[in-house]
Design a protein around this motif. Structure first.
Motif, short mmCIF file in Angstrom:
data_model
loop_
_atom_site.label_atom_id
_atom_site.label_comp_id
_atom_site.label_asym_id
_atom_site.label_seq_id
_atom_site.Cartn_x
_atom_site.Cartn_y
_atom_site.Cartn_z
N ASN A 73 0.83 -1.20 0.00
CA ASN A 73 0.00 0.00 0.00
C ASN A 73 0.87 1.26 0.00
O ASN A 73 2.08 1.20 0.21
CB ASN A 73 -0.97 0.00 1.19
CG ASN A 73 -0.24 -0.03 2.53
OD1 ASN A 73 0.72 0.70 2.76
ND2 ASN A 73 -0.71 -0.89 3.43
N GLU A 74 0.23 2.39 -0.25
CA GLU A 74 0.95 3.66 -0.41
C GLU A 74 1.77 4.03 0.83
O GLU A 74 2.91 4.50 0.73
CB GLU A 74 -0.05 4.77 -0.72
CG GLU A 74 0.61 6.10 -1.06
CD GLU A 74 -0.41 7.17 -1.44
OE1 GLU A 74 -0.09 8.37 -1.29
OE2 GLU A 74 -1.52 6.80 -1.88
N GLU A 75 1.21 3.79 2.01
CA GLU A 75 1.90 4.14 3.24
C GLU A 75 3.15 3.29 3.44
O GLU A 75 4.20 3.78 3.85
CB GLU A 75 0.95 3.97 4.44
CG GLU A 75 1.44 4.61 5.72
CD GLU A 75 1.70 6.11 5.60
OE1 GLU A 75 2.69 6.58 6.20
OE2 GLU A 75 0.93 6.80 4.90
N ALA A 76 3.04 1.99 3.12
CA ALA A 76 4.19 1.09 3.25
C ALA A 76 5.30 1.46 2.28
O ALA A 76 6.48 1.42 2.61
CB ALA A 76 3.74 -0.35 3.02
N LEU A 77 4.91 1.84 1.06
CA LEU A 77 5.90 2.25 0.07
C LEU A 77 6.58 3.55 0.47
O LEU A 77 7.79 3.71 0.31
CB LEU A 77 5.23 2.41 -1.30
CG LEU A 77 4.78 1.11 -1.98
CD1 LEU A 77 3.90 1.42 -3.18
CD2 LEU A 77 5.98 0.29 -2.40
N LYS A 78 5.79 4.46 1.00
CA LYS A 78 6.34 5.75 1.45
C LYS A 78 7.37 5.54 2.55
O LYS A 78 8.40 6.22 2.60
CB LYS A 78 5.20 6.66 1.93
CG LYS A 78 5.66 8.08 2.27
CD LYS A 78 4.47 8.94 2.68
CE LYS A 78 4.93 10.36 3.03
NZ LYS A 78 3.76 11.19 3.45
N LYS A 79 7.10 4.59 3.43
CA LYS A 79 8.02 4.28 4.52
C LYS A 79 9.36 3.80 3.97
O LYS A 79 10.42 4.04 4.56
CB LYS A 79 7.40 3.21 5.43
CG LYS A 79 8.19 2.91 6.68
CD LYS A 79 7.49 1.86 7.53
CE LYS A 79 8.32 1.50 8.76
NZ LYS A 79 7.66 0.43 9.56
N LYS A 80 9.32 3.12 2.83
CA LYS A 80 10.55 2.64 2.19
C LYS A 80 11.21 3.71 1.31
O LYS A 80 12.27 3.47 0.74
CB LYS A 80 10.23 1.41 1.32
CG LYS A 80 9.73 0.21 2.09
CD LYS A 80 9.37 -0.91 1.12
CE LYS A 80 8.72 -2.08 1.84
NZ LYS A 80 8.31 -3.14 0.90
N GLY A 81 10.56 4.86 1.19
CA GLY A 81 11.12 5.92 0.36
C GLY A 81 10.69 5.86 -1.08
O GLY A 81 11.21 6.59 -1.93
N ILE A 82 9.71 5.00 -1.40
CA ILE A 82 9.24 4.87 -2.78
C ILE A 82 7.98 5.70 -2.94
O ILE A 82 6.89 5.32 -2.50
CB ILE A 82 8.98 3.40 -3.13
CG1 ILE A 82 10.26 2.59 -2.93
CG2 ILE A 82 8.48 3.26 -4.56
CD1 ILE A 82 10.07 1.09 -3.09
N THR A 83 8.12 6.86 -3.55
CA THR A 83 7.04 7.82 -3.75
C THR A 83 6.92 8.15 -5.23
O THR A 83 7.84 7.84 -6.01
CB THR A 83 7.31 9.09 -2.93
OG1 THR A 83 8.60 9.62 -3.30
CG2 THR A 83 7.31 8.80 -1.43
N PRO A 84 5.84 8.80 -5.65
CA PRO A 84 5.68 9.11 -7.08
C PRO A 84 6.78 9.99 -7.66
O PRO A 84 6.99 9.98 -8.88
CB PRO A 84 4.32 9.82 -7.13
CG PRO A 84 3.59 9.32 -5.93
CD PRO A 84 4.63 9.14 -4.88
N ASN A 85 7.46 10.76 -6.83
CA ASN A 85 8.50 11.66 -7.35
C ASN A 85 9.91 11.08 -7.25
O ASN A 85 10.89 11.78 -7.46
CB ASN A 85 8.44 13.01 -6.62
CG ASN A 85 8.73 12.90 -5.13
OD1 ASN A 85 8.44 11.88 -4.50
ND2 ASN A 85 9.28 13.96 -4.56
N LEU A 86 10.02 9.78 -6.94
CA LEU A 86 11.32 9.12 -6.90
C LEU A 86 11.73 8.69 -8.31
O LEU A 86 10.97 8.04 -9.02
CB LEU A 86 11.28 7.88 -5.99
CG LEU A 86 12.53 6.98 -6.02
CD1 LEU A 86 13.75 7.72 -5.49
CD2 LEU A 86 12.28 5.70 -5.23
N VAL A 87 12.94 9.07 -8.68
CA VAL A 87 13.48 8.74 -10.00
C VAL A 87 14.78 7.95 -9.82
O VAL A 87 15.63 8.34 -9.02
CB VAL A 87 13.76 10.01 -10.83
CG1 VAL A 87 14.42 9.66 -12.16
CG2 VAL A 87 12.47 10.79 -11.07
#
Length: 390
Positions: A353-367
């Motif tokens: 889920n979005e919160e779990a990904l965010k915790k790992k540093g994986i967000t829509p603006n990560l390149v």
């Protein structure tokens, strides 16, 4: 086969490829396409060559070459990086336990979740390998194997290899410790020297380096483990073609030269991005700002062409930036001579889920940027114009 040469570049060009091995003393190793070999009488054949699935001269030359580069005693190649990992995981039996990095490569994650857990019935615990307490809590009496990447994908976290190997072996010396070293290559880092049992690479990436071969490799210093890997080649039929082995061997000849330029270009680009007002954050292990910079400096001799960064904004700004690039290609792989860029969350389906990904540093603006071998001035100019227009 440990390297017979003192320096990496000489081994890359010559190890496993002596002209004296071939019938006409060819300088460039021949591609042996034959699937079978003539026996002088029943059961009597030259060397180990009976059937090509069991042994092939071109494949063995590549294996000897890669073993020398990793300073390993044994090496086996497979038709992909995931095939290599699958061969390793066949060491684990039903009812046993694996500890795997939570931010492992997506293909490995799917293999663990959809096959190892669901089909094979093997328990898998996913943890943050930069947190030793997580490892201490995860270790069990039935733990058989520990698997992690030395540089994680795509956030470039760095695991202290020796620390993890020591911690695991102190708990149980029979637990196998495996490192995926794809992101940095044996030119910059050799995990076997830090106490791990096996090291693997997706040769599809830097080792081949030209985006035209899919292959995986596993190296070890233990004959018993190598025998298992050979069984997976021979019995499971998990082998790459002789032609692909030839191409990969051609790639290793320039690995040391390519990695120096990858690092030089990546450093220049990381510095440019760090000074851009359109960039929120740059992740590059050579920078002191990297959380595990000291670990990187302790266990590696340099850095590959991998740079990750966050665009200021969200999915819309990131997508616009990528679409404005002219020289740099949007693609999902890495380690090629050509520069390749991607936004993981916009291009790859994630099950978390979005919160779990965010915790790992994986967000829509990560390149994630795999910096190639083009002239760095041209790459910076392309990034600059795309950022200005986004």
């Amino acid at each position: 086969m440990t390297s017979p040469f003192e320096h990496f570049g000489t081994s890359a060009i010559h190890a496993g490829q002596s002209p004296n091995k071939w019938d006409l003393n060819q300088i460039s190793p021949p591609i042996s396409l034959s699937t079978t070999y003539k026996q002088s009488e029943p059961g009597v054949f030259k060397g180990n060559y009976d059937y090509s699935r069991d042994a092939n001269p071109t494949r063995i030359a590549l294996e000897e070459n890669l073993a020398a580069l990793e300073n390993a005693s044994h090496c086996k190649v497979f038709p992909s990086g995931l095939a290599a990992i699958s061969a390793i995981l066949r060491l684990v039996k039903h009812g046993e336990h694996i500890i795997c990095a939570e931010d492992i490569y997506g293909g490995t994650l799917c293999l663990m979740e959809d096959v190892i857990q669901q089909i094979d019935g093997i328990e898998v615990t996913f943890i943050d390998f930069t947190n030793n307490d997580s490892m201490k809590k995860a270790l069990k009496s039935n733990t058989k194997l520990v698997l992690f990447e030395s540089y994680t994908n795509p956030t470039l976290k760095i695991v202290d290899i020796e620390e993890i190997a020591t911690l695991v072996k102190n708990f149980n010396k029979d637990i196998l410790v495996v490192v995926d070293n794809t992101f940095i290559t044996p030119y910059f880092q050799r995990p076997l020297s830090f106490g791990v049992d096996m090291v693997m690479h997706s040769c599809t990436k830097y080792i081949n380096g030209h985006g035209d071969v899919m292959m995986g490799v596993v190296m070890t210093n233990f004959e018993q483990l190598d025998n298992h890997l050979h069984l997976m080649q021979k019995t499971a039929g998990s082998i790459p073609s002789p032609f692909d082995c030839f191409l990969a061997m051609r790639g290793t000849k320039t690995l040391h030269v390519r990695m120096r330029v990858h690092m030089e270009n990546a450093l220049a680009i990381a510095k440019f991005l760090e000074n851009s007002p359109k960039i929120e954050k740059v992740i590059f292990p050579l920078f002191e700002s990297h959380p595990q910079h000291k670990i990187h400096m302790k266990q590696a001799k340099g850095m590959s062409g991998m740079v990750s960064f966050y665009i200021k904004g969200g999915a819309e700004e990131t997508n616009k930036f990528l679409c404005k690039l002219k020289l740099i290609s949007i693609a999902a792989s890495l380690g090629d001579v050509e520069s390749i860029i991607m936004a993981p969350l916009l291009m790859i389906p994630f099950t978390a889920n979005e919160e779990a990904l965010k915790k790992k540093g994986i967000t829509p603006n990560l390149v994630r940027f795999s910096v190639g071998l083009e002239e760095k001035e041209d790459l910076i100019a392309d990034l600059k114009q795309a950022l200005e227009d986004s």
